[in-house]
Design a protein around this motif. Structure first.
Motif, PDB file in Angstrom:
ATOM      1  N   ASN A  99     -24.012  -1.200   0.953  1.00  0.00           N
ATOM      2  CA  ASN A  99     -22.959  -0.255   0.450  1.00  0.00           C
ATOM      3  C   ASN A  99     -21.838  -0.143   1.145  1.00  0.00           C
ATOM      4  N   ARG A 101     -20.775   2.056   3.676  1.00  0.00           N
ATOM      5  CA  ARG A 101     -20.896   2.239   4.837  1.00  0.00           C
ATOM      6  C   ARG A 101     -21.441   1.026   5.604  1.00  0.00           C
ATOM      7  N   GLU A 102     -22.490   0.431   5.043  1.00  0.00           N
ATOM      8  CA  GLU A 102     -23.272  -0.629   5.539  1.00  0.00           C
ATOM      9  C   GLU A 102     -21.979  -1.838   5.846  1.00  0.00           C
ATOM     10  N   GLU A 123     -17.236   6.977  10.026  1.00  0.00           N
ATOM     11  CA  GLU A 123     -16.586   7.976   9.602  1.00  0.00           C
ATOM     12  C   GLU A 123     -15.013   8.158   9.730  1.00  0.00           C
ATOM     13  N   SER A 132     -13.956   7.784   2.026  1.00  0.00           N
ATOM     14  CA  SER A 132     -15.228   8.677   2.357  1.00  0.00           C
ATOM     15  C   SER A 132     -16.252   8.817   1.454  1.00  0.00           C
ATOM     16  N   HIS A 133     -15.665   9.421   0.305  1.00  0.00           N
ATOM     17  CA  HIS A 133     -16.383   9.774  -0.959  1.00  0.00           C
ATOM     18  C   HIS A 133     -17.159   8.640  -1.578  1.00  0.00           C
ATOM     19  N   ARG A 134     -17.104   7.196  -1.311  1.00  0.00           N
ATOM     20  CA  ARG A 134     -17.533   6.197  -1.739  1.00  0.00           C
ATOM     21  C   ARG A 134     -18.366   5.493  -0.640  1.00  0.00           C
ATOM     22  N   ALA A 135     -18.898   6.239   0.139  1.00  0.00           N
ATOM     23  CA  ALA A 135     -19.637   5.778   1.135  1.00  0.00           C
ATOM     24  C   ALA A 135     -20.999   4.962   0.711  1.00  0.00           C
ATOM     25  N   ARG A 136     -21.611   5.623  -0.243  1.00  0.00           N
ATOM     26  CA  ARG A 136     -22.943   5.052  -0.830  1.00  0.00           C
ATOM     27  C   ARG A 136     -22.814   4.336  -1.829  1.00  0.00           C
ATOM     28  N   HIS A 137     -21.232   3.796  -2.264  1.00  0.00           N
ATOM     29  CA  HIS A 137     -21.392   2.938  -3.375  1.00  0.00           C
ATOM     30  C   HIS A 137     -21.400   1.494  -2.946  1.00  0.00           C
ATOM     31  N   TYR A 138     -21.657   0.738  -3.809  1.00  0.00           N
ATOM     32  CA  TYR A 138     -21.724  -0.672  -3.511  1.00  0.00           C
ATOM     33  C   TYR A 138     -20.470  -1.429  -4.282  1.00  0.00           C
TER      34      TYR A 138
END
Length: 225
Positions: A99, A101-102, A123, A132-138
């Protein structure tokens, strides 16, 4: 910060030798935003790979921060590259299985940065790029402009002194391209040296200086691109 003297890069395939760089002499000072311009096949990306320590020149010298990098071991070159250089590519080069963040965290993992220090730096990078609002998106869930923002965040999370960008807007529409160039200019205004390869006059207008490359050589003027 960057200085090359008579930089040569040759590629050999069977009996054919291609001279991609032919005695390139350039200097880039700390805090500059330099655009390297030229038509396709002129050696722009080859030069950027050499400047980024991703490839070795055939001959000539390259000094980075006063250090002759040709005298360094591969391990030392890798440490220097990871420590002071961030890369932004046309193709984003994000890992589909990770994702946002990763993806941004990866260079910090390579550098061995402790987890407690990684989190705030990730962050900060996401906030600077507005993702920041897309942190968990792929990656497949993001637009091209958002993917390039992730790529830039990944480049700046190491707090590099130099950003090397290879056609950073090549896969973007005009609106997203302008946003990405605006982000690179902001990084430069914050003190980061930026060296960008492009064939776009629009993108080059964001730079403070242009170096023209044609057929592997620095030239005073380009007739056309």
């Amino acid at each position: 910060m960057i200085k090359t003297e008579n930089l040569q890069k040759h590629f050999r395939t069977e009996e054919v030798e291609t001279r991609a760089l032919r005695g390139v002499n350039i200097e880039v000072s700390e805090g500059e935003f330099v655009a390297i311009m030229g038509p396709s096949g002129c050696g722009k990306s080859t030069l950027l790979n050499v400047l980024g320590l991703l490839d070795n020149p055939t001959s000539g010298t390259y000094h980075l921060q006063g250090t002759d990098v040709s005298a360094l071991s591969e391990d030392d070159r890798t440490r220097l590259r990871r420590g002071i250089i961030g890369f932004v590519f046309q193709s984003f080069n994000l890992i589909d299985e990770l994702n946002v963040r990763e993806n941004i965290e990866l260079p910090l993992l390579y550098m061995g940065v402790p987890a407690a220090e990684r989190a705030p730096r990730i962050e900060e990078a996401m906030e600077r790029m507005g993702i920041s609002h897309r942190a968990r998106h792929y990656p497949h869930q993001l637009s091209g402009g958002q993917q390039q923002r992730v790529a830039i965040a990944r480049a700046v999370v190491t707090r590099p002194q130099i950003i090397l960008a290879d056609e950073p807007t090549g896969n973007l529409d005009s609106a997203n391209g302008r946003e990405v160039m605006g982000l690179l200019r902001q990084l430069n205004e914050g003190g980061t040296t930026v060296v960008m390869v492009t064939h776009s006059m629009r993108d080059a207008s964001y730079a403070t200086r242009t170096i023209n490359l044609f057929d592997g050589e620095v030239v005073d003027k380009l007739e056309s691109l």
